[in-house]
Each structure stands twice: as structure tokens, then as C-alpha cells.
Write an enzyme that holds these catalytic residues in place. Structure first.
Site, short mmCIF file in Angstrom:
data_model
loop_
_atom_site.label_atom_id
_atom_site.label_comp_id
_atom_site.label_asym_id
_atom_site.label_seq_id
_atom_site.Cartn_x
_atom_site.Cartn_y
_atom_site.Cartn_z
N CYS A 48 0.81 -1.22 0.00
CA CYS A 48 0.00 0.00 0.00
C CYS A 48 0.85 1.27 0.00
O CYS A 48 0.50 2.25 -0.69
CB CYS A 48 -0.95 -0.01 1.19
SG CYS A 48 -0.13 -0.20 2.79
N HIS A 93 -2.26 0.17 7.12
CA HIS A 93 -2.54 0.57 5.74
C HIS A 93 -2.09 2.01 5.53
O HIS A 93 -1.92 2.78 6.49
CB HIS A 93 -4.03 0.43 5.45
CG HIS A 93 -4.38 0.47 4.00
ND1 HIS A 93 -3.90 -0.45 3.10
CD2 HIS A 93 -5.16 1.33 3.29
CE1 HIS A 93 -4.38 -0.17 1.90
NE2 HIS A 93 -5.15 0.91 1.99
N ASP A 111 -7.59 5.86 -2.41
CA ASP A 111 -6.79 4.69 -2.03
C ASP A 111 -6.36 3.94 -3.29
O ASP A 111 -7.13 3.18 -3.87
CB ASP A 111 -7.59 3.75 -1.12
CG ASP A 111 -6.71 2.68 -0.50
OD1 ASP A 111 -5.53 2.57 -0.89
OD2 ASP A 111 -7.20 1.95 0.39
#
Length: 749
Positions: A471, A527, A543
């Protein structure tokens, strides 16, 4: 050090003697207690082993092994002395010296000067590494080091007490780092063992199991007072703060570079829990738990701003920081967060959020994060109200715009060139962002916990060459592209999702659907995502992970990621295996629910909860009510203690131990009684044998021989070898007697 007493009943004591005009004090400890004490040292050190440096663990292990070796040598020496001249007065005296001799005998193996030098060198080493590990862990290192060395100078009863107290301090220190239910039960078990060793020192005539039972009963008796004091005693703020521990920090960091969070996701340690109080839990894709906003990028890593405006999170006047209070379309969501000790200051929230209730020591930041004013060194709970659909910062200050548009020129030239193309092709800000997401989705990008290493954390190398990352890789590259294309952007770190544990969609008495349970968020849920600022909409969450792995954003970890984590952990009890074994996963969830209640009602029991509980039970609380409750509890505890002491001191019926020949004779008597030939209690052995000869001639010879052997063993002075030989003969006579008795029965049939 520790010496042995071979007597069945040992009374540990300090004695005084006069040798060459000098008074000496001797300390005696049985062999069993010596080994129990050594075992306690090993177990006590084990609970803090993860907090100790490798070199310190090696030193402690060698010290404990050396002590065990000295104990074994002392036993061997005692056995050798007893075996040299058995039966002589000299051998008996030598045996006593080794069995009962002063503990100084072992201490002579290590010179006090050598021990002092070794202790000094250890303290110097701890001081030199203090800057690296932090003050708290340095203190724990010093405590454990002293605990290991103290065993070498166990000469007096005072040394014995000091060693036990050091062990109790280590158990208490371990609770600084972990307070979950399993660990608390382990500490309680070790406390019982330590107290049992102390009791064994004074009551060595009792078995260890007996003393263990006494300790458990005493602790159980004191539990009533402990519970009442826990509920009614005022919960005062600590007079000191736990020192900072660098190596004890867990979770996210305020500096992030590609690959950092991928390493964190290998951990299955609990980060925090959230309880929505029966409300509908937001969808997984909305569970972005905000921890830190990173706005400074130097070409290699992202950093948090040094100064962030803070606002006291007292529940009043903070809504203006978030949104227009007149906007009735924004629905509030209230929930309770129970965060684990991380030795950091950041907390977690579903932004934008307002802290409600008693929020002392919590501050709200202008970047919509929540922070604790002190290091979180133990479990902490706080209550939040979030407004998930409210906009973030409809206005952007010139300073904030400048910060979130800056990037090191020339650090990633290929990304800068792509950003210029995007700026030329897409005038609309959101369209430009969507173009990057589409590019990631359509190209051969992959989402993995094991991304290839990058040279100087180059985003160019990731985006155009390796195209494999986690991520942070995607969020970093996306944020860089946005800034380079003229859009204010920043990196946000936190946690995504959570594991629900409880009953879903239960209908209450009012016919309303509720969720009875909680969310558990683990370190592997860490994350990172991006935020871009759009005029009229404020900061929007983007995201990029959703473009390469939609399952991670919408429902959680994919099977591929779980398999990767299992390979990286290489342990049996990892996330992937436990979730794929139904009964094991069910057991894990049940224990998690139990641990949550422990955290909620014990670890997270706040002063406000205490006041509300007492008010519910006793009405308005005044000092005299608290005093009365404590006094009644003390009286009940004393009564229970008196009953316990009365029960322990009751006269006990001692069972008489029978010799082997007595057992044989009584077995023969029992067999005759079954045949109707019962022996009166007042009749002697010889008279009963005469009666058998008269009434049952076929048994006369064998039973007379058996009775004669019994009388000889009971009343004649025999050596040990003669007793053993006669017992063997009597055993043979008994077997012959049984055979004759059986044959006699067959004849009568």
C-alpha cells in the site's frame, strides 16, 4: 550459595558460630528449594525475555546455567563424601558438612572481587546502550542483571528475601509491556509459584503441592478485598510517567518509506478494538482508521509535520473544526476505542471525529487525527463520535497548500514527466486522479507483501520497472504524481478494516437490528492511502490499493496475501492457518471476546466508569459510604482468614504406615475372615494360630509358619538384611497359604 539438607523435615534457619574469634552466620536451604528457586529465576526472566537485548539474555542464561552447575556439583560432592567411608563417624560428619553446610561453600567458587568486577562491567554495558534502547528498558536490563547475579551471593536469609523480591519486581515490570488476559494469567501463575517457594522455605516438611494449595487459598481469600478496592478505591492519576522505551514501540511510525508497512503486516499483534454499542457498523470500505498524516517528502521517505495545531478534545467547540454544525444530513456514529500499549502518542479514529465524554489527556489535531498527550504505556480507552460523510477542510491555508504541493525536484524524473502529461491532458482534478488509478488498474501491477528492493526507495523504479509493491508504494507514487501535477496531496497512515467478533443483525426488543460484538484491529491491518484537496469538497480520500487489489479495500485480505503472511511468519499459529481451521478459528474468536471483556472492564476501567457504577449501586457517592464499604470488606476478609487458619490448624488424623510383613499377615487374616474364620481383636497371633490348628487341620502347618514369621519380624531384633530375607520368606509362605486355602475349598465342594 544454595546448599542441601537431606533430612525429611528441614527447618531453615540462621545459626551463629565462633570461628577464630569471628562470628559467622550460616544459611541453610534444602536441595529441593534450591532447584525451585533456580526454576523461579528462569520463569521470571522468561516473561521479559522479549524486551531484553540478545547480549543480556546470553549473560543471564550463562549465569543461571552456572548456578545450576554449582548445585549439581554440590550434590555430587555430598554423595561422594557419604560413599568414601560408610558407617564411620568421619563419613557421617563429612556427609553433614555437605548436606547442612553453609551456603558460603558454593560462593567460594566465585571470588567476591571477580563478581564485583563482572557486575560493574555489566552496569557499564547497560549504561552505554541506554541511549539506544531507552530509559525504561535500561532499567529492566539492570533489574534482570541484578536478579541473575544475586543468586551467586545467597549466603543469608536476607539475601534469600532480596532474591524473591527482585523476582516479584520483574513480574510487575512485565505488566508494563503486556496486560492482555493470557499474559496476566501467566503472571498470576508465576506469582503463585514464587510465593509457594517462599512458603516452602518455612514449611519444608510439607509437600510442594500442599504449600501450593495454601498459597492459592490465601490469594483467593484476598481476592474479595482486591475486587472491592478495585471498584471503590479512588482511581488517582499516577504521580510519575513510565519512561520512554524506544525498542518497546509498536505499530506505525511517524516516518514512512516504501516497504515499512509491508514489514508491519507480518505481525498478528492486536493494535486496538472498537465497540459500536449495538449500532450498525460501517461497511469495510469505510473503516479507514486514521492515525497520522505525513506531509513532508524528501525523496526517500515521508515525515510528519513537526508542528501541528492542537485543540483540546473536550467535546465542546470542536465541531467547527470539522464541519458546519447546521448540516443535518451528516449522521453521527458513536463508538468506544480500546487501544493497546504502543509507547507512542497517536490514537485512532474514523475521521472526522469528535472526542466525547471524559477525554482528559487527548488532543485533536487540525489534520483530523487524535493524539494522547502522554506516551501510551498501557491500555487506554476513549469515546468518539464520527461524521463519516462530512467534508474535511473546505478551506486550505496558503501554508498548507505550499507544504502539500512541495516535492524534491529531480528525485523521480520519470514520474515528474508523467505528471506534466496528466496535467496537460486532464484539467479536472478528480479526472486526473482517476486517470492514474485507471493506469494502475490496466497495467501489470501486483500487490504483494514481498516487494523487490528499491534503490534509494526510488518511486520511479517502482512505478515503471518493478510494478510490485504494497500500500505504501502505491500511495507514495500516487501522492507524488498528484503534487507534481499541481494538486495538493498528502499521505495518511493508519489501519483498514477489522475483524468482527460477535452476533450480527440481531433484533432487539424494540424490533431494531443491532450488532452485539466488537471489531479487533491487528497490526497486519496497517494501511496507507492518499488524500487530495479539491476546491469545494475539501480533502478526499483516494486509495490506490483499490486499483490493484480491490478485495483488500472492500472485504479484506485476499487468500494470496494470507498465504504470503503464513510463509513470512513460518509459525503454526498464524493468521492463514487459524482462519482455515474452523474449530481453531472459533476457539480463537471466543477467547478474543473474553480478552475484550477483560480489557473493557479491568484494564480500561476508568474513573468515570467507576463513578457511574458506584452511583448505580449506592446512589450518590459520599466519603462515608466509601469508608463503610471498605470497612465491611476488611471485616469479611478477616473473618474468611480466621476460618481458613482454623481449617488449616485443625487436628489431622495421621495414617499409620504398615510394614510389608504386616500387610502380608493382614491380607491372610482378611482371606480367613471371608471363609468365616474371623480373628477377634483381643486375641493374640499365637492364640489365633492355635485356634486355626484345632478347627482347620489342613491349614495348621502353613498358617503356623506364617504366624511365626510375623512374630519374629515384629518382636525380634533383626538387621536390615535379615528383615528383607524374612519378608521374602513370609511372602512365599503367604502364597503357599493361599494355595492350600483354595485346595481346601475345592475338597469341601
Amino acid at each position: 550459595m544454595m546448599l542441601f539438607n537431606k533430612k525429611k523435615k528441614l527447618v531453615s534457619q540462621n545459626t551463629s558460630g565462633n570461628v577464630n574469634g569471628k562470628t559467622m552466620s550460616n544459611f541453610y536451604l534444602s536441595r529441593q528449594n534450591s532447584w525451585l528457586l533456580c526454576l523461579c529465576q528462569c520463569l521470571n526472566i522468561a516473561v521479559v525475555a522479549l524486551e531484553l537485548s540478545t547480549w543480556m539474555l546470553i549473560i543471564i542464561a550463562l549465569s543461571l546455567a552456572w548456578q545450576a552447575l554449582l548445585l549439581q556439583q554440590n550434590r555430587a560432592t555430598a554423595n561422594t563424601s557419604r560413599g568414601k567411608h560408610p558407617g564411620t563417624v568421619q563419613s557421617n560428619l563429612a556427609s553433614k558438612r555437605h548436606s547442612h553446610g553453609p551456603s558460603k561453600q558454593l560462593a567460594t567458587n566465585i571470588s567476591p572481587v571477580v563478581l564485583g568486577i563482572f557486575a560493574l562491567l555489566g552496569c557499564v554495558a547497560i549504561a552505554l546502550t541506554a541511549k539506544q534502547v531507552g530509559i525504561l528498558l535500561s532499567m529492566v536490563h539492570l533489574l534482570c542483571f541484578s536478579y541473575a547475579l544475586k543468586g551467586f551471593e545467597l549466603r543469608t536469609r536476607r539475601d534469600f528475601y532480596q532474591l524473591l523480591l527482585l523476582g516479584l519486581f520483574i513480574l510487575a515490570s512485565a505488566l508494563i509491556f503486556r496486560q492482555d488476559l493470557v499474559f496476566s494469567l501467566i503472571i498470576l501463575s508465576l506469582l503463585i509459584i514464587n510465593l509457594t517457594v517462599l512458603l516452602q522455605f518455612f514449611s519444608s516438611e510439607n509437600a510442594f503441592a500442599t504449600n501450593l494449595k495454601v498459597v492459592v487459598v490465601l490469594l483467593g481469600q484476598s481476592a474479595l478485598l482486591a475486587v472491592v478496592l478495585f471498584l471503590v478505591f479512588p482511581r488517582l492519576s499516577p504521580f510519575w510517567q513510565v519512561p520512554f522505551a524506544k525498542s518497546a514501540k509498536t505499530g506505525l511510525s511517524d516516518t514512512v518509506k516504501p516497504g515499512d508497512i509491508a514489514n508491519l503486516t507480518r505481525s498478528t499483534k492486536l493494535a486496538f478494538r472498537a465497540d459500536f454499542g449495538g449500532q450498525k457498523i460501517p461497511n469495510y470500505a469505510q473503516l479507514y482508521w486514521r492515525a497520522m498524516v505525513l506531509e513532508n517528502y524528501d525523496g526517500r521517505q515521508w515525515r510528519r509535520q513537526n508542528k501541528v495545531t492542537q485543540n483540546k478534545a473536550d467535546g465542546s467547540g470542536t465541531k467547527s473544526l470539522i464541519f458546519d454544525a447546521s448540516n443535518t444530513e451528516v449522521l453521527p456514529l458513536t463508538y468506544q476505542v480500546f487501544v493497546e500499549a504502543s509507547f507512542q502518542k497517536y490514537l485512532f479514529a474514523l475521521a472526522p471525529a469528535v472526542v466525547t465524554g471524559n477525554a482528559s489527556g487527548i488532543t485533536a489535531q487540525t489534520d483530523y487525527t487524535i493524539q494522547s498527550s502522554t506516551i501510551i504505556s498501557q491500555a487506554k480507552s476513549y469515546r468518539l463520535t464520527s461524521y463519516l460523510t462530512a467534508p474535511l477542510a473546505l478551506e486550505l491555508s496558503p501554508q498548507s497548500r505550499q507544504i502539500n504541493l512541495s516535492y524534491p525536484q529531480g528525485s523521480n524524473p520519470r514520474l515528474e514527466q508523467l505528471a506534466l502529461q496528466l496535467q496537460h491532458n486532464y484539467v479536472d482534478v478528480q479526472a486526473r486522479a482517476q486517470a492514474v488509478l485507471t493506469l494502475i488498474n490496466q497495467q501489470n501491477y501486483s500487490y504483494t507483501l514481498q516487494p523487490p528492493l528499491l534503490v534509494n526507495n526510488s518511486l520511479d523504479q517502482f512505478f515503471f520497472d518493478s510494478q510490485a509493491g504494497f500500500c505504501v508504494h502505491y500511495a507514495s507514487a500516487f501522492t507524488f504524481l498528484m503534487r507534481a501535477s499541481g494538486i495538493p496531496a498528502r499521505l495518511v497512515t493508519g489501519y483498514l478494516g477489522g475483524e468482527y467478533n460477535g452476533v450480527t443483525n440481531e433484533v432487539n426488543s424494540a424490533g431494531k437490528i443491532v450488532n452485539k460484538g466488537h471489531l479487533s484491529i491487528y497490526q497486519y491491518d496497517a494501511h496507507a492511502w492518499s488524500e487530495i484537496w479539491v476546491a469545494g469538497k475539501g480533502w478526499l480520500r483516494i486509495d490506490p490499493t483499490g486499483a490493484v487489489d480491490p478485495q483488500r479495500v472492500n472485504i479484506g485480505w485476499s487468500n494470496q496475501l494470507l498465504q504470503e503472511q503464513a510463509e513470512l511468519n513460518n509459525t503454526f499459529f498464524n493468521l492463514y492457518r487459524m482462519k482455515n481451521i474452523a474449530w481453531l478459528n472459533t476457539l480463537r474468536l471466543q477467547f478474543d471476546a473474553l480478552d475484550y471483556q477483560w480489557t473493557r472492564w479491568v484494564i480500561g476501567f476508568t474513573s468515570q466508569q467507576q463513578y457511574d457504577l458506584l452511583k448505580h449501586w449506592f446512589g450518590k457517592m459520599v466519603p462515608w459510604k466509601l469508608a463503610l464499604i471498605i470497612a465491611v470488606t476488611l471485616v469479611l476478609s478477616m473473618l474468611m482468614l480466621m476460618l481458613l487458619l482454623h481449617w488449616l490448624n485443625r487436628p489431622k488424623v495421621k495414617k499409620q504406615a504398615f510394614a510389608q510383613w504386616q500387610i502380608i499377615y493382614h491380607k491372610a487374616i482378611d482371606r480367613l475372615a471371608k471363609q468365616g474364620m474371623e480373628k477377634p481383636l483381643a486375641m493374640t497371633v499365637n492364640d489365633f494360630a492355635k485356634k486355626i490348628r484345632q478347627q482347620y487341620p489342613e491349614l495348621a502347618l502353613v498358617f503356623t509358619q506364617l504366624s511365626a514369621s510375623y512374630n519374629r519380624l515384629c518382636y525380634q531384633t533383626l538387621s536390615i538384611s535379615e528383615q528383607e530375607k524374612q519378608t521374602v520368606t513370609m511372602q512365599q509362605q503367604y502364597h503357599h497359604f493361599i494355595q492350600v486355602l483354595k485346595n481346601s475349598d475345592k475338597k469341601h465342594l
